[in-house]
Design a protein around this motif. Structure first.
Motif, PDB file in Angstrom:
ATOM      1  N   UNK A 152       0.863  -1.182   0.000  1.00 30.16           N
ATOM      2  CA  UNK A 152       0.000   0.000   0.000  1.00 30.16           C
ATOM      3  C   UNK A 152       0.895   1.226   0.000  1.00 30.16           C
ATOM      4  N   UNK A 153       0.659   2.123  -0.959  1.00 36.00           N
ATOM      5  CA  UNK A 153       1.391   3.380  -1.026  1.00 36.00           C
ATOM      6  C   UNK A 153       0.420   4.522  -0.771  1.00 36.00           C
ATOM      7  N   UNK A 154       0.677   5.296   0.285  1.00 34.22           N
ATOM      8  CA  UNK A 154      -0.100   6.495   0.574  1.00 34.22           C
ATOM      9  C   UNK A 154       0.754   7.701   0.239  1.00 34.22           C
ATOM     10  N   UNK A 155       0.189   8.653  -0.482  1.00 33.23           N
ATOM     11  CA  UNK A 155       0.925   9.847  -0.886  1.00 33.23           C
ATOM     12  C   UNK A 155       0.157  11.090  -0.478  1.00 33.23           C
ATOM     13  N   UNK A 156       0.846  11.999   0.194  1.00 36.06           N
ATOM     14  CA  UNK A 156       0.260  13.248   0.678  1.00 36.06           C
ATOM     15  C   UNK A 156       0.949  14.410  -0.036  1.00 36.06           C
ATOM     16  N   UNK A 157       0.149  15.341  -0.545  1.00 42.13           N
ATOM     17  CA  UNK A 157       0.706  16.493  -1.253  1.00 42.13           C
ATOM     18  C   UNK A 157       0.545  17.750  -0.408  1.00 42.13           C
ATOM     19  N   UNK A 158       1.511  18.651  -0.538  1.00 44.22           N
ATOM     20  CA  UNK A 158       1.506  19.897   0.226  1.00 44.22           C
ATOM     21  C   UNK A 158       1.864  21.048  -0.697  1.00 44.22           C
ATOM     22  N   UNK A 159       1.226  22.177  -0.471  1.00 39.99           N
ATOM     23  CA  UNK A 159       1.526  23.393  -1.226  1.00 39.99           C
ATOM     24  C   UNK A 159       1.879  24.511  -0.239  1.00 39.99           C
ATOM     25  N   UNK A 160       2.723  25.413  -0.677  1.00 36.08           N
ATOM     26  CA  UNK A 160       3.047  26.643   0.053  1.00 36.08           C
ATOM     27  C   UNK A 160       3.573  26.380   1.462  1.00 36.08           C
ATOM     28  N   UNK A 161       4.397  25.358   1.617  1.00 35.96           N
ATOM     29  CA  UNK A 161       5.021  25.122   2.914  1.00 35.96           C
ATOM     30  C   UNK A 161       6.164  26.114   3.131  1.00 35.96           C
ATOM     31  N   UNK A 162       6.478  26.439   4.381  1.00 31.61           N
ATOM     32  CA  UNK A 162       7.576  27.383   4.653  1.00 31.61           C
ATOM     33  C   UNK A 162       8.937  26.772   4.338  1.00 31.61           C
ATOM     34  N   UNK A 173       5.605  19.741  -1.744  1.00 35.28           N
ATOM     35  CA  UNK A 173       6.191  18.503  -1.215  1.00 35.28           C
ATOM     36  C   UNK A 173       5.268  17.340  -1.501  1.00 35.28           C
ATOM     37  N   UNK A 174       5.867  16.205  -1.819  1.00 35.83           N
ATOM     38  CA  UNK A 174       5.137  14.946  -1.962  1.00 35.83           C
ATOM     39  C   UNK A 174       5.709  13.975  -0.944  1.00 35.83           C
ATOM     40  N   UNK A 175       4.896  13.598   0.040  1.00 35.13           N
ATOM     41  CA  UNK A 175       5.300  12.667   1.095  1.00 35.13           C
ATOM     42  C   UNK A 175       4.769  11.278   0.772  1.00 35.13           C
ATOM     43  N   UNK A 176       5.652  10.293   0.812  1.00 33.15           N
ATOM     44  CA  UNK A 176       5.305   8.918   0.466  1.00 33.15           C
ATOM     45  C   UNK A 176       5.434   8.035   1.701  1.00 33.15           C
ATOM     46  N   UNK A 177       4.403   7.247   1.996  1.00 33.62           N
ATOM     47  CA  UNK A 177       4.466   6.255   3.072  1.00 33.62           C
ATOM     48  C   UNK A 177       4.108   4.902   2.465  1.00 33.62           C
ATOM     49  N   UNK A 178       5.077   4.004   2.488  1.00 35.85           N
ATOM     50  CA  UNK A 178       4.914   2.678   1.880  1.00 35.85           C
ATOM     51  C   UNK A 178       4.708   1.636   2.974  1.00 35.85           C
ATOM     52  N   UNK A 179       3.684   0.802   2.813  1.00 32.33           N
ATOM     53  CA  UNK A 179       3.395  -0.284   3.758  1.00 32.33           C
ATOM     54  C   UNK A 179       3.502  -1.613   3.027  1.00 32.33           C
ATOM     55  N   UNK A 180       4.222  -2.577   3.609  1.00 29.79           N
ATOM     56  CA  UNK A 180       4.228  -3.950   3.099  1.00 29.79           C
ATOM     57  C   UNK A 180       3.092  -4.695   3.800  1.00 29.79           C
ATOM     58  N   UNK A 181       2.104  -5.139   3.025  1.00 29.93           N
ATOM     59  CA  UNK A 181       0.876  -5.669   3.585  1.00 29.93           C
ATOM     60  C   UNK A 181       1.030  -7.096   4.101  1.00 29.93           C
ATOM     61  N   UNK A 182       0.301  -7.378   5.194  1.00 29.60           N
ATOM     62  CA  UNK A 182       0.188  -8.735   5.724  1.00 29.60           C
ATOM     63  C   UNK A 182      -1.177  -9.304   5.381  1.00 29.60           C
ATOM     64  N   UNK A 183      -1.425 -10.547   5.772  1.00 32.29           N
ATOM     65  CA  UNK A 183      -2.620 -11.282   5.317  1.00 32.29           C
ATOM     66  C   UNK A 183      -3.922 -10.587   5.683  1.00 32.29           C
ATOM     67  N   UNK A 184      -4.005  -9.991   6.867  1.00 30.42           N
ATOM     68  CA  UNK A 184      -5.268  -9.407   7.324  1.00 30.42           C
ATOM     69  C   UNK A 184      -5.450  -7.956   6.927  1.00 30.42           C
TER      70      UNK A 184
END
Length: 810
Positions: A249-259, A306-317
């Protein structure tokens, strides 16, 4: 822990507009330069994808003043340094590390290649074929394509969605329009206003500034050229998206106008997201059977985007919704921690530790990024803004815990008596400090040797522990052991100690380098973890990221140099019959004393008579390795015929002299492939010349023929050197082993390999002396022995054995 030397570099802008950061670090044995040009693949006109990367390649092809054989790459390699370059979305980086006395020469060559590139059409056409080969490999690389696919949820107009690799079609070299675009891009961006130069080394600030000024004298002067701000990351009001596959599972969060301080805030957030500690996000995901691992990192940062990526290696459940729910709840818990004072304190401690053990190149690159050694107040404000944009508010419901403090970041109390080893019993009389045992012969016969080849009054040290097993460990058991050690390895790394636990054939090797102060405690924890792993390990080996073929061959080479043996998965049985020996290097008497408890817990039987690895004298042994790729890859390893230091010295001088000509012949002139290298490699105490090529179109047997043809001409190459050049090259090689210029990590590895080869503890003194004794006739005789394969030749390739004189490995 000793105080850091000048933790913040000096920064200024020279009169010509070049921004410089200068770091005086008197304890460094190397110096480094990192040049950043504020221009990358997203700054290229849309009509010419890959142009920025193409220019980076062209700059290394030599100039009138410094042809390719005398340019930066050849110069750095000739002095035992390292050099590379990288083109990113908005920057292009050139960086190298050298002995301090040669830094000015490296900067002179870097300046000349940037100011006076040789861009004739023939050179461009040849280099375009290299990019084409890279493009083909990239197109077939599943991991690279998976990474590219992560951008599919972004706005179609954003440059992250566009093609930037560069290939034969996107780089129409003969067209006048392309040549004009190449010239325009170079003139606009390769000038002082676009550049930041970071220098780090033992030189004074004034000496470094003088070198920076000399570097910039030839560079075109201009003001900084603005880089276009890209369109919004998302077409809609959404600020996140996800991608789901069978195991990921790949979750990606986008951000604009960060300091401006957002990079340090994101680094802080990702560090704690990735923490595998009880009560944290990963711990709960694992216990609920949702995810086996997670990795958070920013994929892109520019101009507040900014593009923040969080990668999860999935288990059975696992279900994506359940994972996202837990992630958001943890982020809300994290957001509720006010100003994160305790976490900031530990984070600052680990950043300072990392800076303390960083080499010159790491420091220079860090200075280019302008990273601090703590989360500043501006960073705290940016972090709150980031969490707000994610949607994390103080409304969590789970039972979360802040990560437990890293035990290795706390300084240990001094040992009561540095002359005694705590925990030593009559069964460990061989585990002695040099203070206890002044007899050199007796000292070198003990199973754990404490080497004085490096001084023990520095911050750094190294520990090597080797076990010879009756059977080779099952690969699933090995993976399980490595996974079991991973949290401990991360805590140790943060505290300044890098360690690895690897298997090759029927041998295990535990290796530690870095700050010596935490090493005894880290070693104790590691040995406990290795002997108390659950007997139940996974029945299927976890999938590792796919490596390109040449890297697959390099990974298995050490194992193929050892005899094959039966495979066992019985951990207690493996330990009970294991014979061990070890080497501790550069440790103070206090650290040696603190190692007593750990040494008393080493599993197996102390054995200082472990046999050397098998030789293949006069044989041509071929190993076929299935790389799962249509590309062709070949490694040729040519060991010395004996373990004598004189043989090693001759092989080292051969490697030194042929590195640049080999690359020039196979990579530049013949265009055989893009992964072309040669050098000296030591494997299990065995010294050999290593040649490697990966090619998209030339078969392994033909690659081997090209290498043999090159080696057949070695005599002519040696005879063609004038006396002055020969003597200068020989001296440059010998100088690389000077104790004042040799980094501790490299020195420790040399001493370990020397121990495996049966050399005495004054090896680092004997080796440069042996190099300086090699005259031209001796080297010609060594080249002949190499071509006669007196030490044997070992081939590893993705294809079948080519036939006599080669024979398939048993």
């Amino acid at each position: 822990m000793p105080a850091l030397n000048h933790p913040r570099p000096h920064t200024e802008t020279l009169a010509n507009g070049l921004r410089v950061t200068l770091r005086h670090a008197p304890d460094l044995k190397r110096s480094a330069a990192a040049l950043r040009v504020a221009a990358g693949s997203h700054d290229v006109p849309l009509a010419w994808p890959g142009l920025a990367h193409f220019i980076e390649h062209l700059l290394f092809l030599g100039t009138e003043r410094f042809p390719s054989g005398q340019g930066l790459m050849a110069y750095v390699q000739g002095h035992g340094g390292q050099v590379n370059a990288r083109t990113s979305e908005r920057t292009t980086d050139f960086f190298f590390e050298l002995p301090p006395q040669t830094l000015a020469g490296g900067l002179e060559r870097l300046s000349d290649m940037l100011a006076h590139p040789r861009m004739n059409l023939d050179d461009q056409l040849r280099e375009r074929e290299v990019l084409q080969a890279e493009f083909v490999a990239w197109s077939q690389d599943a991991a690279a394509q998976q990474q590219l696919a992560l951008f599919n949820g972004l706005a179609a107009a954003h440059p992250l969605r566009a093609f930037h690799a560069g290939n034969r079609d996107s780089l129409p070299v003969p067209q006048p329009e392309f040549q004009q675009a190449l010239k325009d891009f170079y003139q606009r961006f390769y000038q002082t206003g676009q550049m930041t130069l970071s220098l780090a080394g033992p030189q004074t600030i004034d000496e470094l500034r003088t070198m920076a000024e000399a570097f910039s004298a030839a560079i075109a002067i201009a003001e900084k050229a603005p880089q276009a701000i890209p369109t919004a990351l998302m077409d809609s009001s959404d600020n996140s998206y996800q991608q789901v596959s069978e195991s990921r599972l790949d979750l990606l969060f986008t951000f604009e106008a960060l300091p401006e301080s957002s990079p340090e805030a994101l680094a802080f957030l990702c560090h704690w997201l990735n923490a595998a500690k009880p009560g944290g996000l990963l711990d709960k995901l694992q216990k609920r059977g949702l995810a086996g691992s997670l990795k958070a990192a920013p994929l892109y940062q520019f101009a507040g985007q900014t593009l923040l990526h969080i990668e999860f290696k999935l288990l059975a459940n696992a279900t994506p919704a359940a994972i996202r729910e837990q992630l958001m709840d943890w982020l809300e818990f994290f957001a509720a921690q006010q100003n994160w004072s305790g976490l900031r304190e530990e984070y600052a401690a680990l950043l300072q530790r990392q800076q303390q053990v960083s080499g010159a190149l790491q420091l220079a690159q860090r200075d280019t990024e302008q990273l601090g050694t703590e989360l500043s107040e501006q960073g705290v404000a940016a972090l709150k803004d980031i969490l707000k944009q994610i949607g994390a508010v103080d409304n969590f419901s789970g039972e979360w815990q802040l990560p437990a403090p890293n035990p290795f970041l706390r300084s240990e109390a001094p040992a009561a008596n540095a002359g005694l080893i705590r925990g030593q019993t009559s069964a460990h009389r061989g585990l002695r400090t040099f203070a206890q045992d002044r007899s050199r012969g007796r000292r070198e016969r003990s199973s754990m040797q404490f080497s004085t080849a490096l001084p023990g009054n520095t911050d750094e040290g190294a520990i090597y522990l080797r076990w010879r097993l009756d059977s080779a460990p099952d690969s699933r058991l090995q993976s399980s052991l490595e996974n079991h050690l991973q949290p401990l390895r991360e805590d140790a790394r943060q505290a300044g100690v890098d360690f690895s636990f690897s298997a090759a054939g029927n041998e295990w090797l535990l290796k530690m380098t870095g700050l010596q102060e935490p090493m005894p405690t880290v070693l104790e924890h590691a040995l406990t973890a290795l002997t108390k792993i659950d007997a139940d390990f996974p029945q299927t080996e976890p999938k590792s990221p796919a490596l390109i073929p040449i890297r697959q061959l390099l990974k298995v080479l050490p194992e193929r140099c050892l005899e094959n043996s039966a495979v066992s998965a019985d951990l207690p049985q493996l330990w009970s019959n294991a014979g061990w020996d070890g080497l501790a290097i550069g440790l103070s008497a206090q650290t040696q004393a603190a190692m007593g408890v750990a040494l008393s817990r080493i599993p197996g039987v102390a054995d200082n008579q472990l046999t050397p690895p098998p030789s293949i004298n006069s044989q041509h042994v071929w190993n076929t390795v299935d790389t799962g790729s249509s590309e062709h890859a070949l490694l040729l390893f040519c060991p010395t015929a004996t373990q004598e230091i004189s043989d090693e010295a001759e092989w080292r001088l051969l490697a030194h002299l042929i590195q640049t000509p080999f690359y020039q012949r196979l990579r530049v002139e013949l265009q055989l492939g893009y992964a072309v290298f040669s050098g000296l490699r030591q494997i299990n105490g065995q010294t050999g010349l290593l040649f490697g090529v990966q090619s998209p179109s030339v078969a392994a047997a033909d690659l081997l023929e090209h290498i043999q043809h090159f080696l057949n001409e070695l005599g002519d190459l040696i005879q063609g050197l004038d006396d002055a050049t020969y003597l200068a090259q020989r001296q440059a090689l010998a100088d690389q082993f000077d104790n004042h210029a040799l980094p501790n990590v490299q020195a420790a590895e040399l001493l370990w390999q020397a121990k495996l080869a049966g050399h005495s503890s004054d090896y680092l003194t004997q080796l440069p002396e042996a190099i300086l004794k090699i005259d031209r006739q001796v080297l010609l005789a060594a080249a002949q022995r190499l071509n006669n394969a007196e030490g044997g030749w070992r081939g590893l390739a993705s294809e079948a054995c080519p036939g006599a004189p080669w024979q398939g490995a048993k």
